[in-house]
Design a protein around this motif. Structure first.
Motif, PDB file in Angstrom:
ATOM      1  N   LEU A 197       0.758  -1.156  -0.008  1.00 39.11           N
ATOM      2  CA  LEU A 197      -0.075   0.020  -0.099  1.00 39.11           C
ATOM      3  C   LEU A 197       0.831   1.238   0.128  1.00 39.11           C
ATOM      4  N   THR A 198       1.847   1.207   0.978  1.00 39.07           N
ATOM      5  CA  THR A 198       2.658   2.468   0.844  1.00 39.07           C
ATOM      6  C   THR A 198       3.564   2.680  -0.511  1.00 39.07           C
ATOM      7  N   SER A 199       3.943   1.410  -1.101  1.00 35.95           N
ATOM      8  CA  SER A 199       4.582   1.730  -2.443  1.00 35.95           C
ATOM      9  C   SER A 199       3.785   2.063  -3.582  1.00 35.95           C
ATOM     10  N   ALA A 200       2.561   1.604  -3.366  1.00 35.10           N
ATOM     11  CA  ALA A 200       1.511   2.186  -4.471  1.00 35.10           C
ATOM     12  C   ALA A 200       1.186   3.499  -4.136  1.00 35.10           C
ATOM     13  N   LEU A 201       1.022   3.951  -2.993  1.00 37.66           N
ATOM     14  CA  LEU A 201       0.992   5.527  -2.759  1.00 37.66           C
ATOM     15  C   LEU A 201       1.991   6.470  -3.186  1.00 37.66           C
ATOM     16  N   VAL A 202       3.255   5.895  -2.969  1.00 34.01           N
ATOM     17  CA  VAL A 202       4.292   6.645  -3.036  1.00 34.01           C
ATOM     18  C   VAL A 202       4.571   6.742  -4.696  1.00 34.01           C
ATOM     19  N   SER A 203       4.354   5.717  -5.439  1.00 35.46           N
ATOM     20  CA  SER A 203       4.895   5.431  -6.714  1.00 35.46           C
ATOM     21  C   SER A 203       3.670   5.970  -7.805  1.00 35.46           C
ATOM     22  N   GLY A 204       2.627   5.769  -7.238  1.00 39.41           N
ATOM     23  CA  GLY A 204       1.305   6.215  -7.678  1.00 39.41           C
ATOM     24  C   GLY A 204       0.915   4.917  -8.792  1.00 39.41           C
ATOM     25  N   SER A 205       1.414   3.962  -8.595  1.00 39.51           N
ATOM     26  CA  SER A 205       1.031   2.487  -9.237  1.00 39.51           C
ATOM     27  C   SER A 205      -0.292   2.500  -9.430  1.00 39.51           C
ATOM     28  N   ARG A 206      -0.771   1.816 -10.619  1.00 39.44           N
ATOM     29  CA  ARG A 206      -2.151   1.416 -10.683  1.00 39.44           C
ATOM     30  C   ARG A 206      -2.516  -0.123 -11.067  1.00 39.44           C
ATOM     31  N   ARG A 207      -1.622  -0.970 -10.321  1.00 38.73           N
ATOM     32  CA  ARG A 207      -1.633  -2.320 -10.668  1.00 38.73           C
ATOM     33  C   ARG A 207      -2.616  -3.091  -9.845  1.00 38.73           C
ATOM     34  N   ALA A 208      -3.832  -2.300  -9.335  1.00 38.79           N
ATOM     35  CA  ALA A 208      -4.862  -2.876  -8.816  1.00 38.79           C
ATOM     36  C   ALA A 208      -5.799  -3.507  -9.634  1.00 38.79           C
ATOM     37  N   GLY A 209      -6.547  -4.686  -9.062  1.00 36.07           N
ATOM     38  CA  GLY A 209      -7.297  -5.295 -10.051  1.00 36.07           C
ATOM     39  C   GLY A 209      -8.217  -6.303  -9.313  1.00 36.07           C
TER      40      GLY A 209
END
Length: 152
Positions: A81-93
């Motif tokens: 979650l922290t990595s997704a917030l920092v990087s702006g990743s949109r790998r969710a599914g």
């Protein structure tokens, strides 16, 4: 039949009363009484809801192993979650997890949802859980509850 109802209600009562007593700072007789009354009401309501839903208790295979892995899943989920917030990743599914034989969808859904990177969306059938995940792959709890063919 009656013996099973008594055992189920007693277990639910014990868990609810125990959580309540552990959650309060100082235990007085009044607080114990309130905890007992609330736990009795909660145990009664939980059993009635289970009966109304037509769900039978069971499917505890792997429950202890999965519960032991929940802290690792929470730590991993916080990192994802922290990595997704920092990087702006949109790998969710969205994914469908087919559960192993003998795994209860109810407790499996609760343990899967304990991870911050996983949200249980629906339990359409007893052997299947629909989830929304941020992670790059299955977490520790997924490995215990998911059928190898049904892993996300």
């Amino acid at each position: 039949m009656v013996r099973g109802a008594v055992v189920e209600s007693a277990v639910r009562f014990g868990v609810l009363a125990g959580v309540t007593v552990v959650s309060i700072s100082s235990v007085s007789p009044v607080e114990l009484l309130v905890a007992a009354v609330a736990a009795a009401g909660g145990a009664f309501a939980a059993r009635r809801l289970r009966l109304a839903a037509g769900v039978a208790p069971g499917g505890a295979q792997g429950a202890v192993r999965a519960a032991v892995l929940v802290p690792a899943g929470v730590v991993r989920g916080c990192g994802v979650l922290t990595s997704a917030l920092v990087s702006g990743s949109r790998r969710a599914g969205f994914g469908r997890i087919l559960l192993r034989e003998g795994v209860g969808a109810g407790w499996a859904g609760v343990l899967l949802a304990a991870s911050p990177d996983t949200c249980v969306v629906e339990i359409p059938e007893p052997g299947e859980v629909l989830v929304h995940e941020l992670g790059p792959g299955p977490g520790p709890v997924d490995g215990v509850v998911a059928d190898a063919e049904g892993a996300p």
